[in-house]
Enzyme design. Structure first.
Site, PDB file in Angstrom:
ATOM      1  N   ALA A 127       0.849  -1.195   0.000  1.00 50.25           N
ATOM      2  CA  ALA A 127       0.000   0.000   0.000  1.00 50.25           C
ATOM      3  C   ALA A 127       0.880   1.237   0.000  1.00 50.25           C
ATOM      4  CB  ALA A 127      -0.913   0.011   1.220  1.00 50.25           C
ATOM      5  N   ALA A 129       0.347   5.169   1.194  1.00 45.50           N
ATOM      6  CA  ALA A 129      -0.562   6.080   1.887  1.00 45.50           C
ATOM      7  C   ALA A 129      -0.023   7.504   1.836  1.00 45.50           C
ATOM      8  CB  ALA A 129      -0.757   5.617   3.322  1.00 45.50           C
ATOM      9  N   SER A 130      -0.622   8.372   2.624  1.00 48.86           N
ATOM     10  CA  SER A 130      -0.293   9.795   2.559  1.00 48.86           C
ATOM     11  C   SER A 130       1.097  10.106   3.083  1.00 48.86           C
ATOM     12  CB  SER A 130      -1.324  10.597   3.357  1.00 48.86           C
ATOM     13  OG  SER A 130      -1.385  10.126   4.692  1.00 48.86           O
ATOM     14  N   ILE A 131       1.563   9.327   4.057  1.00 49.56           N
ATOM     15  CA  ILE A 131       2.846   9.617   4.691  1.00 49.56           C
ATOM     16  C   ILE A 131       3.910   8.594   4.335  1.00 49.56           C
ATOM     17  CG2 ILE A 131       4.004   9.727   6.951  1.00 49.56           C
ATOM     18  CD1 ILE A 131       1.536  11.027   8.077  1.00 49.56           C
ATOM     19  N   ALA A 132       3.495   7.364   4.105  1.00 42.98           N
ATOM     20  CA  ALA A 132       4.482   6.297   3.929  1.00 42.98           C
ATOM     21  C   ALA A 132       4.004   5.252   2.934  1.00 42.98           C
ATOM     22  CB  ALA A 132       4.780   5.641   5.279  1.00 42.98           C
ATOM     23  N   GLN A 133       4.946   4.379   2.585  1.00 40.55           N
ATOM     24  CA  GLN A 133       4.686   3.262   1.684  1.00 40.55           C
ATOM     25  C   GLN A 133       5.073   1.981   2.414  1.00 40.55           C
ATOM     26  OE1 GLN A 133       5.225   3.929  -2.540  1.00 40.55           O
ATOM     27  NE2 GLN A 133       6.721   2.259  -2.607  1.00 40.55           N
ATOM     28  N   VAL A 134       4.295   0.909   2.208  1.00 37.92           N
ATOM     29  CA  VAL A 134       4.507  -0.334   2.949  1.00 37.92           C
ATOM     30  C   VAL A 134       4.861  -1.465   1.983  1.00 37.92           C
ATOM     31  CG1 VAL A 134       3.470  -2.019   4.506  1.00 37.92           C
ATOM     32  CG2 VAL A 134       2.898   0.397   4.746  1.00 37.92           C
ATOM     33  N   LYS A 148       7.548  -0.217   6.702  1.00 40.72           N
ATOM     34  CA  LYS A 148       6.874   1.056   6.455  1.00 40.72           C
ATOM     35  C   LYS A 148       7.941   2.127   6.263  1.00 40.72           C
ATOM     36  CE  LYS A 148       3.357   4.086   8.534  1.00 40.72           C
ATOM     37  NZ  LYS A 148       2.422   4.243   9.688  1.00 40.72           N
ATOM     38  N   ASP A 289      -6.913   7.980  14.972  1.00 40.20           N
ATOM     39  CA  ASP A 289      -7.095   7.958  13.518  1.00 40.20           C
ATOM     40  C   ASP A 289      -7.653   6.616  13.037  1.00 40.20           C
ATOM     41  OD1 ASP A 289      -6.988   9.052  10.980  1.00 40.20           O
ATOM     42  OD2 ASP A 289      -4.926   8.418  10.616  1.00 40.20           O
TER      43      ASP A 289
END
Length: 670
Positions: A127, A129-134, A148, A289
């Site tokens: 995935a 996301a807005s802050i990081a990639q996994v 992450k 969150d």
């Protein structure tokens, strides 16, 4: 990131905001002249085109705007359906960052080349996301993990986006004062930067995992339902890298897979809600969150929720935890006094005393969730409630419509409560997005009770000060206090006892607490509504006026109180009020059910009693006037004497008995 990029981002945000705002304003004007069918179609198209505009910009800008879009996409209970359908795309992965960037960040943070860190490393991310990639990977020892990796340069972007969001919210509050989200964005500006340190997230994850794995004890015993969730183990962390245990699960928006594996979606949301109730009310440490992207569902039965991403985690004090529990339980019980007490303990300050409206607003956060298919009706109901509250505020503050629009009844809103309410909103959105209905009051209540009752002093077994510390006036009072200690809090919630003999006080004892969920001690001067205790006093005042020649028992009430002579009350006489045969035994019952705090408004209750209709013919049936007696006689007393009720009370009873400052009907003057 250079100044040119910063300015460009800001210009794009505000340009779109203005474009969308004026689009809606234009449509508002346009739909005034079309049929209802066309109006609905126009609004649907308007929502869809603006939702796509918002989505496109969020994807382009990424950063904080994606996170905001993810939050909005869960609010199927309040946002128009086109926004939910369009913004739901943000729950999926964003376009991936280049592998070179990802590997470069990993090697820089961990100080070793990739080949020495991992036996395998999947090139394609799980995935983005807005802050990081996994990414999925395997360590040299064979453990399967996820890695992450924070996006390069994202910190500067997020901090700038927060400034832009703050400016945007301020502009919205100026343009549409009823939509003032400044307290929320202020708290977000304070908390969001913490998500940029993955060491912080790692420690939060360990803490929440430890908290949820222990059995919960409280004042009312163990919480009935254990929390049954999974949280990945933390392997390693740096500021920009987080390595944690891999757990194979289903994403919440993958409805086909949820159906294929036979996941009970209602039970799933209930278990997630229990986990958050535990975090909030028991631990005082909770993830702020809980959007759908931060959950998985285990593929193996019983399909437990997997909780992810503890970057935005809030710690609250013991006093705030108890205040939030009191707020929740006061809403459950409809206890407006306890609710206002909870507000004060939280630090929430109101500019206007409107307990009923405060209860309605607070109860919104704990109401039963609605499914996405019921969203339109839910939005309609919320809008109607907003209009009712605005009207009540207008009447209370003597404001015109324009002034009401710009009046903010909240003077101070604590940041802790904002994150708490954001969590409740996200949980509601979660149930709506999965199209299930749950009753939050039933699920969260045991946890709130465990916290609040566990902190409250309920009797001599836990608190020697259960009886208020005041002088013992006599031997009989000493015996009374011994009896109270013997009976204990199981039989007594709270009480006051005062007795005179030969003009001297022989008993003046207070004990216990003000309410089931209000731990404040009962004191000798604590106020309680006593209702029927004053019936004899009120009737005595009527008899006193008869003795003074101001009234006659056979006199028709309408001759004394003209407004009373409506709705078949023309034949009611003074003695009918005194002997409970007026037929108005149920008068005011519906009024008090609708607005319990109306009993505090003397003039309003007199108006309501004057408008009431008897259920039986005057003099035909004697039925106890449990609620209406005081206002019936009170209105009669004021109209017969031409003076205020309290003035007659003092002249007829207080002064002759020399009990000045001891007897009031209503709240004593300050």
């Amino acid at each position: 990131m250079g100044w040119g990029t910063l300015i460009t981002r800001r210009l794009k945000v505000f340009s779109l905001a203005l474009f969308v705002y004026f689009d809606y304003k234009a449509v508002q004007k346009r739909v005034q002249w079309v049929s209802a069918v066309k109006k609905n179609a126009i609004w649907a198209k308007t929502h869809e085109r603006n939702a796509r505009r918002v989505l496109n910009l969020m994807i382009e800008l990424e950063g904080l705007w994606v996170k905001m879009g993810q939050y909005l996409s869960t609010r199927a209970d309040v946002l128009p359906e086109p926004y939910i359908e369009v913004l739901k795309q943000l729950q999926d992965s964003l376009p991936p960052r280049p592998l070179e960037e990802v590997c470069g960040t990993i090697e820089k943070e961990l100080g070793k080349p990739m080949r020495q860190l991992f036996a395998t490393f999947d090139v394609d991310p799980l995935a983005t996301a807005s802050i990081a990639q996994v990414h999925r990977a395997t360590l040299e020892d064979g453990r399967e993990v996820v890695v992450k990796v924070q996006h390069d340069g994202i910190k500067e972007i997020i901090l700038e986006d927060l400034k832009n969001a703050k400016s945007l919210i301020e502009w919205i509050a100026w343009a549409e004062p009823q939509y003032d989200f400044n307290p929320m964005i202020d708290e977000w500006c304070k908390e969001a930067p913490k998500e940029l340190d993955f060491n912080h997230e790692a420690e939060n994850t360990r803490t929440v995992s430890k908290n949820l794995s222990r059995k919960t004890e409280g004042g009312s015993g163990s919480v009935s339902s254990d929390v049954d969730v999974l949280i990945p183990e933390i392997i390693q962390s740096t500021e920009k890298i987080l390595i944690l245990e891999y757990m194979d699960g289903i994403r919440l928006h993958d409805n086909d897979s949820l159906e294929e594996y036979g996941v009970d979606k209602k039970r799933l949301v209930e278990e997630i809600t229990r986990a958050y109730a535990h975090q909030i009310y028991i631990d005082g440490f909770f993830n702020g969150d809980p959007h759908p992207g931060n959950f998985l569902v285990s593929k193996e039965p019983p399909h437990k929720p997997i909780l992810l991403d503890f970057g935005l985690t809030k710690r609250i004090s013991q006093s705030m935890k108890q205040a939030l529990a009191k707020m929740f339980l006061s809403c459950a019980e409809g206890d407006q006094v306890a609710l206002l007490s909870a507000f004060a303990e939280m630090g929430l300050k109101l500019r206007v005393d409107m307990p009923q409206q405060s209860m309605e607003i607070a109860s919104i956060f704990f109401r039963q969730s609605t499914t996405a298919t019921e969203a339109k009706e839910n939005i309609k109901a919320l809008n109607e409630q907003r209009e009712r509250n605005a009207k009540a505020l207008q009447e209370k503050m003597k404001l015109n419509k324009k002034e009401v629009k710009h009046f903010n009844p909240v003077d101070a809103f604590p940041g802790d409560a904002i994150i708490f309410m954001r969590v409740l909103n996200l949980l509601r959105g979660l149930s709506a997005s999965l199209n299930v209905r749950i009753v939050y009051l039933d699920i969260m209540r045991p946890f709130a009770e465990s916290t609040l009752l566990g902190s409250m002093t309920r009797g001599p077994s836990t608190n020697s000060e259960w009886i208020y510390d005041s002088p013992v006036n006599s031997e009989v009072e000493s015996k009374l206090r011994s009896l109270l200690l013997e009976m204990g809090s199981d039989k007594i919630l709270g009480l006051q006892v005062c007795a005179y003999k030969d003009g001297k006080v022989i008993i003046d004892t207070a004990a216990g607490t003000l309410g089931k969920y209000d731990p404040r001690p009962v004191q000798p001067d604590s106020l309680f509504p006593v209702f029927s205790v004053t019936k004899g006093i009120t009737a005595g005042m009527v008899h006193w006026l008869v003795d003074q020649g101001k009234l006659k028992y056979e006199e028709t009430v309408a001759d004394i109180w003209p407004k009373f002579g409506t709705n078949k009350k023309e034949l009611i006489k003074v003695h009918h009020l005194l002997n409970h045969t007026s037929g108005l035994h149920n008068a005011l019952g519906d009024v008090v059910k609708t607005d319990p705090m109306s009993v505090c408004d003397w003039e309003e209750m007199l108006d309501q009693i004057a408008k009431s209709t008897p259920e039986t013919e005057p003099g035909s049936s004697q039925i106890y006037h449990y609620l209406s007696f005081g206002w019936l006689c009170g209105g009669l007393i004021e109209h017969a004497s031409g003076r205020k009720f309290q003035e007659i009370l003092e002249e007829a009873i207080v002064h002759p008995l020399h009990i000045e400052g001891e007897l009031y009907v209503g709240i004593p003057p300050v």
